[in-house]
Design an enzyme around this catalytic site. Structure first.
Site, PDB file in Angstrom:
ATOM      1  N   GLU A  20       1.523  -8.030   6.882  1.00  0.00           N
ATOM      2  CA  GLU A  20       2.376  -7.719   5.745  1.00  0.00           C
ATOM      3  C   GLU A  20       3.737  -7.216   6.220  1.00  0.00           C
ATOM      4  OE1 GLU A  20       1.829  -8.289   2.647  1.00  0.00           O
ATOM      5  OE2 GLU A  20      -0.331  -8.716   2.608  1.00  0.00           O
ATOM      6  N   ARG A  27      -5.284  -2.799 -11.079  1.00  0.00           N
ATOM      7  CA  ARG A  27      -5.909  -3.694 -12.052  1.00  0.00           C
ATOM      8  C   ARG A  27      -7.333  -3.240 -12.363  1.00  0.00           C
ATOM      9  NH1 ARG A  27      -9.120  -8.104 -12.108  1.00  0.00           N
ATOM     10  NH2 ARG A  27      -9.514  -7.799  -9.910  1.00  0.00           N
ATOM     11  N   CYS A  78      -4.745  -1.162  -0.786  1.00  0.00           N
ATOM     12  CA  CYS A  78      -4.202  -1.706   0.467  1.00  0.00           C
ATOM     13  C   CYS A  78      -2.727  -1.337   0.614  1.00  0.00           C
ATOM     14  CB  CYS A  78      -4.360  -3.228   0.516  1.00  0.00           C
ATOM     15  SG  CYS A  78      -6.056  -3.780   0.830  1.00  0.00           S
ATOM     16  N   HIS A 124      -3.550  -8.239   6.146  1.00  0.00           N
ATOM     17  CA  HIS A 124      -4.544  -8.695   5.181  1.00  0.00           C
ATOM     18  C   HIS A 124      -5.332  -9.858   5.771  1.00  0.00           C
ATOM     19  CE1 HIS A 124      -3.107  -6.792   1.205  1.00  0.00           C
ATOM     20  NE2 HIS A 124      -4.415  -6.630   1.237  1.00  0.00           N
TER      21      HIS A 124
END
Lengths: 220, 220, 220, 220
Positions: free
Chosen positions: A85, A95, A148, A173
């Site tokens: 990342e 979410r 994350c 990831h």
């Protein structure tokens, strides 16, 4: 001289019984390699999939291990590649609830912290080194808005504010394991290849002082 | 009183002969609506798909139009939804050259600028309003590393440093038009729906002082 | 002279409250066009999403309407294109129960029927005509193993065994409507474009005696 | 007693320099296992990616090896699972030329042959056995319209017309290898897992006289 790379993996979440980031980092626990006359030791630590407590456990591990490099690892279900990342953003927007039942919406991770931090790992050199070993890999420009990204931002904030001597930190990831996709149509990557990819990431992060030139951008 | 919303669209790039962002914003040129006794006028401006010059043309349009809200629009080929962008990052990393042949790799858009800017549009309220009208919509947390993100960051930097009185600015990525996908397997959205969605975005940005609570985050 | 095209659409299934095939065919009910001096009338009939009873209702409609062409239409959630189907297979293999609660597994639709039937519609000419109108379209080589394929096979078996004078019959799968994907990441197509595409299919099927040369195959 | 399973893989095509079906079947060449007192030997044969000549080479291999089971294997780029194919159709419709430059469009593979043949392998038992071993797997209902389907149909036609004593034959599509997706965003599966999956397919096809009950159908 002995030097340490801290690798963190997450505990399973969202009803899964396995998390490839914990499986893969555990496989690398205690592994060593030699670099320029130093012995480099990989240390794996499991992190709870919880807002805030994840950062506390990470900080404890940093205090215990005194790493030169920190690489946090997390599952990105649906991705096909190993994806270092590039950027962590100062936003929790969940979410689904975390493993402690918290579901922060539109909250900063660090009040008055900077909007975002760049990874201080050589993400393109890591991608190139994985590709050279035959491992599908690319740079990602979003780590999401869940635990994350939370841990990634927390790490970069710790490095910026409390541990400036730690040479590099960031997040990778990784895809689902095949066993997670036996009955559902999702991409996966073998545990062996994920483990090999993470070891390459650790070696590259230790070896490279600066990143390389590589075309990996995206129009969106 | 008359108030202005500036909408920008991009010229076609990467060999395409159409860009849905230019088509859609052009359809809204001169459109007006009434809000709390004011007349709001939409002004559409075409922007070249070029690093840096895109920002210059945008600034010229801001000087000419004196908008209260600025919404830049760009094509996100492959997306299925209207996607207001949450964050602009200070990075040019071009996978392909722009329309002037420039291909910056790993360069800041603004030297010593902040790592990232949040959109100052009510992105969740915009998403909710579009959904209420039956338009597929979600928040995006990455605008990429090409001219779209470049213009978005440039806009937010202009607002932060030179135009603090402009109430809101941001970026909306839109899908391909059907005519672009006639022979290729990619999702699309009708021009009518895109135009309707952008008008809703403009109205919402004018009407809402702050964003709403909505679960739209993502794990990655 | 008056000639009829029978269009069928399905009732909603799997918990959906709308089925685009019923919406779209209903829009074409009674629509007429002229072809070589004949008046062609489109007749729309709703079909229950049920194994076997769907074929009975279809046969009743054929008896009532005396069509020259029969085009059955069904929803293919996740597809991005209008997709005339090339082949119907003699297999029911239901992942989920139908609207009457039946879930046949590995059963023939017609005992001792042929393994498969080709569509007798000019599927490539239909695809080309839709593309010429700017509508994303391609040939599909699998209609699945649920009620859509069931009805398609049933139709072709009826035409082969009882209605040899009916000039052409087949199936067209269509995407979700935008309203079905407002909150989920799935491709969609506007009702207007689906309706226009189906009308083009009807005209092309009436006008073309044989199919055209067009590269639409697939490696898998 | 010695019994043979014939496994075929394709030579690379479409500019690729590797074909996972050839790599994987080659790994199984000469491998043996014991079943009910018999020794079962796997025999791998490479097939050219060419219409018609592929079937000739297959027939030669059948004559040479006298297999009890024939499993043809091909690459399905983009798939995420091991996918035994259920049905072969009598249609060549090539999107791209084969390795000999032929590009048949809308041609039957066998003039006046049946429209389609079912696989005579226990495809669901194979899927279940692979899943039990942790291998992502599902039944496919379309093998495409290129050389894979061509060979599959050719095989089933040979079994039906010339080799009725061969107990089972069929086709398995397999994903890309990781090395093929190093720089492109496509799913892949490790060579080890593909090889293991194919061996399970061979064992299951030898061991099972009839297929099992398993929900694997699809709405489209």
């Amino acid at each position: 001289m002995r030097k340490f790379v801290l690798l963190t993996g997450f505990e399973p979440f969202a009803g899964d019984i396995v998390n490839p980031s914990m499986e893969a980092t555990r496989c690398l626990q205690g592994k060593t390699f030699e670099l320029n006359g130093d012995e480099v030791v990989l240390q794996a630590v499991a992190i709870p999939t919880e807002f805030h407590r994840s950062i506390e456990i990470l900080q404890q591990a940093i205090e215990d291990i005194h790493p030169e490099i920190v690489i946090c690892v997390g599952q990105a279900g649906g991705r096909m590649h190993m994806t270092p990342e590039k950027i962590a953003i100062n936003l929790d927007d969940a979410r689904i609830p975390d493993n402690a039942g918290q579901q922060p919406i539109d909250r900063p991770i660090v009040e008055n912290g900077p909007t975002a931090y760049w990874s201080s790992l050589p993400v393109k050199a890591m991608v190139q080194a994985m590709r050279d070993a035959g491992i599908p890999s690319s740079v990602s420009y979003s780590a999401g808005t869940y635990v994350c990204n939370h841990l990634f931002y927390g790490l970069m904030h710790l490095l910026a504010t409390q541990y400036p001597h730690i040479r590099g930190g960031g997040f990778v990831h990784i895809p689902f394991l095949p066993e997670q996709t036996v009955q559902r149509s999702e991409p996966s990557m073998s545990l062996e290849m994920i483990v090999q990819g993470l070891e390459i990431c650790a070696r590259t992060a230790m070896a490279e002082k600066k990143d390389i030139f590589l075309v990996t951008g995206t129009e969106q």
